[in-house]
Enzyme design. Structure first.
Site, short mmCIF file in Angstrom:
data_model
loop_
_atom_site.label_atom_id
_atom_site.label_comp_id
_atom_site.label_asym_id
_atom_site.label_seq_id
_atom_site.Cartn_x
_atom_site.Cartn_y
_atom_site.Cartn_z
N CYS A 2 90.05 -80.61 -33.58
CA CYS A 2 91.26 -81.27 -34.09
C CYS A 2 92.01 -81.99 -32.98
O CYS A 2 91.91 -81.63 -31.82
CB CYS A 2 92.19 -80.23 -34.70
SG CYS A 2 91.41 -79.21 -35.93
N ARG A 27 86.60 -86.74 -30.36
CA ARG A 27 86.53 -85.28 -30.33
C ARG A 27 85.84 -84.72 -31.57
O ARG A 27 85.52 -83.53 -31.60
CB ARG A 27 87.94 -84.70 -30.22
CG ARG A 27 88.65 -85.10 -28.94
CD ARG A 27 90.08 -84.64 -28.95
NE ARG A 27 90.18 -83.20 -28.95
CZ ARG A 27 90.38 -82.47 -27.87
NH1 ARG A 27 90.52 -83.05 -26.71
NH2 ARG A 27 90.45 -81.16 -27.93
N TRP A 76 89.14 -80.94 -37.83
CA TRP A 76 87.72 -80.56 -37.83
C TRP A 76 87.68 -79.23 -38.58
O TRP A 76 88.18 -78.22 -38.08
CB TRP A 76 87.24 -80.42 -36.39
CG TRP A 76 85.77 -80.20 -36.23
CD1 TRP A 76 84.79 -81.16 -36.21
CD2 TRP A 76 85.10 -78.95 -36.02
NE1 TRP A 76 83.56 -80.58 -36.00
CE2 TRP A 76 83.72 -79.22 -35.89
CE3 TRP A 76 85.52 -77.63 -35.95
CZ2 TRP A 76 82.77 -78.23 -35.69
CZ3 TRP A 76 84.58 -76.63 -35.74
CH2 TRP A 76 83.22 -76.94 -35.61
N ASN A 102 96.11 -77.26 -34.09
CA ASN A 102 94.75 -77.10 -33.54
C ASN A 102 94.55 -75.63 -33.26
O ASN A 102 95.45 -75.00 -32.69
CB ASN A 102 94.60 -77.81 -32.19
CG ASN A 102 94.59 -79.30 -32.31
OD1 ASN A 102 94.69 -79.83 -33.40
ND2 ASN A 102 94.49 -79.97 -31.18
N GLY A 103 93.38 -75.10 -33.53
CA GLY A 103 93.12 -73.70 -33.23
C GLY A 103 92.88 -72.91 -34.50
O GLY A 103 92.65 -73.49 -35.57
N GLU A 485 67.68 -79.72 -21.83
CA GLU A 485 68.75 -80.72 -21.98
C GLU A 485 68.24 -81.95 -22.74
O GLU A 485 68.94 -82.49 -23.61
CB GLU A 485 69.29 -81.10 -20.60
CG GLU A 485 70.31 -82.21 -20.57
CD GLU A 485 71.62 -81.90 -21.30
OE1 GLU A 485 71.80 -80.76 -21.78
OE2 GLU A 485 72.44 -82.81 -21.42
N LYS A 489 69.83 -83.26 -26.19
CA LYS A 489 70.34 -84.62 -26.37
C LYS A 489 69.72 -85.25 -27.60
O LYS A 489 70.40 -85.86 -28.40
CB LYS A 489 70.04 -85.51 -25.15
CG LYS A 489 70.84 -85.26 -23.89
CD LYS A 489 72.29 -85.65 -23.95
CE LYS A 489 73.15 -84.55 -24.44
NZ LYS A 489 73.71 -83.60 -23.53
N GLU A 492 70.95 -83.52 -30.99
CA GLU A 492 72.36 -83.62 -31.39
C GLU A 492 72.76 -85.03 -31.82
O GLU A 492 73.68 -85.17 -32.63
CB GLU A 492 73.30 -83.09 -30.31
CG GLU A 492 73.37 -83.90 -29.05
CD GLU A 492 74.27 -83.25 -28.00
OE1 GLU A 492 75.20 -82.52 -28.35
OE2 GLU A 492 74.02 -83.50 -26.80
N HIS A 508 51.69 -70.10 -25.22
CA HIS A 508 52.00 -68.80 -25.82
C HIS A 508 52.64 -68.95 -27.20
O HIS A 508 53.28 -68.03 -27.69
CB HIS A 508 52.93 -68.01 -24.89
CG HIS A 508 52.31 -67.72 -23.56
ND1 HIS A 508 51.29 -66.81 -23.40
CD2 HIS A 508 52.52 -68.25 -22.33
CE1 HIS A 508 50.92 -66.78 -22.13
NE2 HIS A 508 51.65 -67.66 -21.46
N LYS A 607 83.78 -82.84 -29.51
CA LYS A 607 83.63 -83.01 -28.06
C LYS A 607 84.03 -81.75 -27.32
O LYS A 607 83.38 -81.34 -26.37
CB LYS A 607 84.49 -84.19 -27.61
CG LYS A 607 84.42 -84.48 -26.11
CD LYS A 607 83.02 -84.86 -25.70
CE LYS A 607 82.85 -85.02 -24.21
NZ LYS A 607 81.44 -84.95 -23.80
#
Ligand code: F6R
Length: 612
Positions: A2, A27, A76, A102-103, A485, A489, A492, A508, A607
């Site tokens: 948010c 964000r 969000w 927010n939170g 990584e 990338k 996402e 394996h 973000k």
């Protein structure tokens, strides 16, 4: 996550707060809303599910949305779907108080039950609405808004950054924080509140970072900060030392691409002023540790999430290799709940680009509560993690807007390599190695640029895998975390399922997945395990996997087993990740872009993850 923006001054608040939340779009969010108090002192709320542009389109004529005070929010979704009703601002029963948050309010269910029993009527499924009613409840009793906010916040468990306006006080914003970032921006006869500097930097560079349990009451002429217990606080005004161009795309199509291309500069910034060639070592003054204390370090814990966690894994490899100090790397979300053992002479590093990641912050607090000295490796100056650490190192990467982290990783790895040499040189690392390290590190920015110059070629290769549904990334040693990584990338931003593996682990299990449709991206650089990884490649080729190799310049033989090769310059082993990650970032970027996806704001992602 948010975003919060608020304005009080002489100008029309609406365009300012709308522009502010647009700057926070990066964000991640799924609905947006504003509240303003108009010239007739009426509280007006406008909100919409979807993008800010949808909210703007839904707004009535400008004269109906104009006022000198307003708050805006991007949500969000956590509690309740991303609908217009659940969007912020929320109001109390008599629609006099509007609040954005927010939170997460963890005890919202109990509070809601109590308030409902007292005839408060709720319209949304959110935890936030509880706060609005709770403040409304105390305001009814006390007839003092600040006191009502303080009383309400005392009952709340969880994290919040909030901003409130009330039609009874048509020139005043009250904002408070605990656990979620909040700043006060100071202008000329105007003030701003925001969850992120980028929302207001076009208006002012003078800010106050509110601390946990602080509440600011602000009108267009002045402000006062108190604690939740009504003690007056004297706060320090900070000056933001970056400008608006760093949060604009410029010539680039996306922020992610811009940030990938900034890496020659950002990596340089991470080591500038931190090399001591005459002693073949490095300095990290922000740690605030004496030489004696650095010598006493017997163990490191490095804690982080996501891409920062990948940087930590690379750091482990480098620090153990050069300084011979054991390093444990852990996900912050696990560390915080598992009662970690922190022996004497262990120092804890937390790595966070944003400096606000809730799990990393909680892990930091857990380590501190056990008596450990905790150091932050962060990008955002003044962030909560930077402030709560005992010391730390800023990576100086510049603002990272793209949700997919790129330049932060290379800067974090640069700083970790400086730490490894610093600790190593106080132990058994030779001056010859220290000198070689410094010489090689200085050449890295130019080498990154050479890889970036190959962007068009990498884009073509991206075209060959853009329709895949799966991909496998393989690497070994210091490049194994780069395989992780690369896979992160890709998944996402392109929504292609991808996994990273240590190359030798493939046989394996994952080898079962390989067929003619499976792209396998392999980091196979000329070093001590080169021959081993080539054998792994042969295994893939024998099963008709489509191999894209990241190889060292001049390695012609690798072409025989690869469908495509991306060459990167040679460097010493510990610095290889700074180069090998670049083509993987570009590959993921181009695949997502060729699939016409929203590269900078991938679905469901935020973000800075400020909730658990
Ligand atoms: C991936 C990504 C995330 C972050 C993670 C930690 O591209 O950006 O995985 O790395 O959320 O964020 P920070 O470093 O801000 O703590």
């Amino acid at each position: 996550m948010c975003g919060i923006v608020g304005y009080v001054g002489n100008r029309n608040a609406t365009p300012i707060i709308i522009e502010g939340i647009k700057r926070l779009e990066y964000r991640g969010y799924d609905s947006a809303g504003i509240a303003i108090i108009n010239k007739e002192h009426e509280l007006k709320i406008f909100k919409e599910a979807g993008k800010i542009i949808d909210l703007e389109r839904s707004l009535p004529a400008p004269n109906e949305t104009s006022g000198n005070i307003g708050i805006a929010h991007t949500r969000w979704a956590t509690h309740g779907e991303p609908t217009t009703t659940n969007a912020h601002p929320h109001t109390n029963c008599c629609n006099t108080i509007a609040l954005i948050h927010n939170g997460i309010i963890e005890n919202y269910k109990i509070l809601r039950k109590k308030l409902e029993a007292e005839d408060h009527i709720f319209v949304s499924e959110t935890d936030t609405e509880v706060l609005t009613h709770l403040i409304g409840h105390f305001y009814r009793e006390e007839n003092n808004l600040l006191l009502a906010v303080q009383e309400a916040l005392k009952l709340v468990e969880g994290a919040y950054g909030i901003a409130i306006i009330c039609s009874d006080f048509p020139d005043q914003i009250i904002a408070a924080r605990k656990g979620s970032p909040l700043i006060l921006g100071i202008g000329k006869n105007e003030f701003f509140v925001a969850s992120d500097v980028s929302a207001i930097i076009i208006h002012t560079k003078r800010v106050i970072y509110l601390q946990d349990n602080e509440i600011v009451t602000v009108n267009k002429n002045n402000f006062e900060i108190t604690t939740i217990n009504n003690k007056i606080v004297t706060a320090k005004v900070s000056e933001i030392d970056w400008d608006v161009s760093s949060i604009e795309k410029g010539e680039y199509k996306h922020f992610m691409l811009k940030e990938i291309f900034e890496q020659p500069k950002s990596v340089g910034n991470a080591f500038r002023g931190r090399l001591i060639p005459e002693l073949s070592t490095t300095r990290l003054g922000g740690l605030g540790l004496t030489e004696e204390e650095l010598r006493q370090v017997e163990r490191l814990h490095i804690i982080a999430c996501g891409t920062s966690w990948h940087a930590a894994l690379i750091g482990k490899n480098i620090i153990e290799g050069l300084a011979r100090i054991p390093v444990e790397v852990e996900y912050a979300s696990e560390y915080r709940y598992r009662n970690p053992i922190i022996p004497d002479n262990t120092v804890v590093f937390v790595i966070s680009q944003s400096g606000e990641t809730a799990d990393t912050l909680a892990a930091l607090r857990e380590a501190k509560s056990k008596g450990a000295r905790v150091f932050g490796i962060t990008n955002v100056v003044g962030s909560t993690i930077a402030r709560e650490s005992d010391g730390g190192v800023y990576i100086h990467a510049g603002t990272e807007i793209g949700v997919a982290s790129t330049k932060a990783l290379t800067s974090q790895v640069t700083v970790l390599s400086l730490l490894a040499v610093l600790l190593g040189r106080m132990r058994n690392l030779s001056s010859t190695y220290g000198t070689t390290f410094i010489e090689e590190l200085i050449k890295i920015p130019e080498k990154i640029q050479r890889i970036l110059d190959n962007n068009e070629e990498i884009k073509k290769i991206a075209g060959t895998i853009k329709d895949s549904t799966n991909a496998l990334y393989l690497g070994r040693g210091v490049n194994y975390p780069i395989a992780l990584e690369g896979a992160l990338k890709l998944k996402e931003i392109s929504y292609i399922h991808a996994e990273g593996y240590p190359a030798a682990e493939m046989k394996h299990g994952p080898i079962a997945l390989i067929d003619k449709n499976m792209p396998v991206i392999v980091i196979a650089l000329k070093d001590v395990i080169y021959d081993k990884i080539v054998s792994n490649l042969e295994e893939v080729k024998a099963r008709k996997g489509r191999i894209i190799t990241i190889a060292t310049e001049g390695d012609e033989t690798i072409k025989d087993i690869s469908e495509n090769v991306i060459y990167i310059p040679q460097t010493i082993n510990v610095l290889q990740p700074l180069l090998s990650v670049i083509p993987l970032q570009l590959l993921a970027y181009h695949v997502a872009d060729l699939r016409n996806l929203d590269v900078d704001q991938p679905r469901n992602l935020a973000k800075s993850v400020t909730v658990e």
